[in-house]
Design a protein around this motif. Structure first.
Motif, mmCIF file in Angstrom:
data_model
loop_
_atom_site.group_PDB
_atom_site.id
_atom_site.type_symbol
_atom_site.label_atom_id
_atom_site.label_comp_id
_atom_site.label_asym_id
_atom_site.label_seq_id
_atom_site.Cartn_x
_atom_site.Cartn_y
_atom_site.Cartn_z
ATOM 1 N N LYS A 326 0.820 -1.203 0.000
ATOM 2 C CA LYS A 326 0.000 0.000 0.000
ATOM 3 C C LYS A 326 0.856 1.256 0.000
ATOM 4 C CE LYS A 326 -3.772 2.366 2.376
ATOM 5 N NZ LYS A 326 -4.719 2.352 3.513
ATOM 6 N N GLU A 330 0.945 4.094 -2.908
ATOM 7 C CA GLU A 330 0.594 5.475 -2.576
ATOM 8 C C GLU A 330 1.693 6.444 -3.005
ATOM 9 O OE1 GLU A 330 -2.318 4.878 1.324
ATOM 10 O OE2 GLU A 330 -0.195 5.271 1.602
ATOM 11 N N THR A 335 -3.568 3.435 -6.245
ATOM 12 C CA THR A 335 -4.417 2.836 -5.213
ATOM 13 C C THR A 335 -4.314 1.319 -5.284
ATOM 14 O OG1 THR A 335 -6.357 2.775 -6.679
ATOM 15 C CG2 THR A 335 -6.067 4.737 -5.297
#
Length: 353
Positions: A326, A330, A335
């Motif tokens: 993640k 980012e 996403t």
């Protein structure tokens, strides 16, 4: 201690109210006296009334002015305390309670200017964020301690068994293999935590290049061949070649972690697949398997540090891999999400093109 600090805060508030009262009273009296003097000067200069009557009138006016000034000062002080000081005192009291660790503190404001309501809303939002950070910090420490303590205790116990003089050679090799695996787990946890700490403190990407992401994913699948062949998985890898601008080493870690995760949770003899397609200004990479569905309530939480939905697979990981995924995505302004499509568990990564 908290009660004492609260009492001190209330005493300060009372002193503030008294100061406001005195200042307002003095200001009103000064204004009224100034107006009266001007009127007296105007009357004297025109000669409308004789001097004796003027002096008596002046005395009566002065007393009336003083009395009215006092009443006006009291009224304005009460009004100021209600409109200004009470909300400020509530806010100060709430800030004090937050500083003492009471993160459930909330303040309400039902009547009054909308600007004060905005301040209260901002305070409550801050309190909620602090509570979330505190919960995360507590969970992180507990999970981190657990992840380290388990292999360390295992290693310590096996070393004690290896000290036995009559321990068969087969048992020695078995215990040494377990120690080796637990040591590998500790090393992996340390590496992942260091990687995640580095990523959390990184704000910009400095190693961006144009490269073939499709070929990179194929190489990651080949690198994990041993894992997916052991589970007899059927591969679905039908996609075209696509080029993206990204940090190649970081994105390799994304695909490796997602593929490794998909293999772990696949059913024996099931399906492992990758699909790539364009959508608007982004490239969508979907990695899927036919493993168990991730509960909807957990689909966001699985990207948190040390979070694991299935504790039976905890020996295969430590709940950090998806956090790393993640954070990397980012940093690329993309996403990552988890969902369910056509009876498949799907992780979708969207990278801007």
């Amino acid at each position: 201690m908290k009660r004492r600090n609260t009492d001190i805060s209330h005493k300060k508030s009372k002193r503030q109210l008294r100061s406001v009262f005195l200042i307002l009273t003095a200001a009103i009296m000064a204004i009224v006296v100034a107006i009266t003097i001007l009127l007296e000067w105007a009357v004297m200069s025109t000669g409308w009334i004789d001097a004796t009557f003027q002096q008596a009138a002046w005395a009566i006016v002065a007393v009336a002015v003083g009395f009215v000034s006092i009443l006006a000062g009291i009224g304005l002080s009460l009004l100021a305390s209600r409109i200004i000081m009470r909300p400020m005192n509530d806010l100060l009291d709430g800030m004090h309670r937050l500083s003492m660790g009471e993160f459930d503190t909330r303040i309400t404001y039902n009547k009054g200017p909308s600007d004060i309501q905005k301040i209260y809303d901002g305070f409550n939002a801050l309190a909620q964020e602090l509570k979330s950070v505190e919960i995360f910090r507590s969970d992180f420490i507990n999970n981190f301690s657990h992840e380290f303590k388990t292999p360390v205790n295992s290693i310590n116990g096996l070393i004690g068994l290896l000290k036995e003089k009559d321990l068969p050679r087969e048992k020695q090799l078995e215990y040494l293999a377990v120690i080796e695996e637990e040591t590998r787990r500790l090393s992996l946890i340390t590496t992942n935590i260091l990687d995640l700490s580095k990523l959390d403190n990184q704000g910009i990407l400095t190693n961006m290049t144009e490269y073939n992401v499709s070929e990179q994913i194929r190489m990651c699948v080949l690198f994990l061949e041993k894992q997916w062949t052991q589970k007899n998985l059927n591969l679905s890898m039908d996609f075209d070649d696509y080029t993206i601008s990204a940090d190649e080493d970081m994105m390799k870690q994304v695909w490796f972690n997602l593929l490794d995760n998909a293999i772990k949770f696949s059913n024996e003899g099931g399906e492992l697949g990758v699909a790539i397609q364009k959508a608007d200004d982004a490239l969508l990479v979907k990695i899927y398997n036919d493993g168990p569905e991730i509960p909807e309530a957990d689909r966001e939480r699985i990207f948190g540090k040390f979070y694991q939905t299935d504790k039976t697979h905890s020996q295969y990981g430590n709940g950090i891999g998806l956090s790393i995924v993640k954070r990397i995505v980012e940093l690329h302004e993309g996403t990552v999400s988890a969902g369910r499509e056509n009876d498949k568990t799907v992780f979708t990564v969207a990278i801007p093109m």
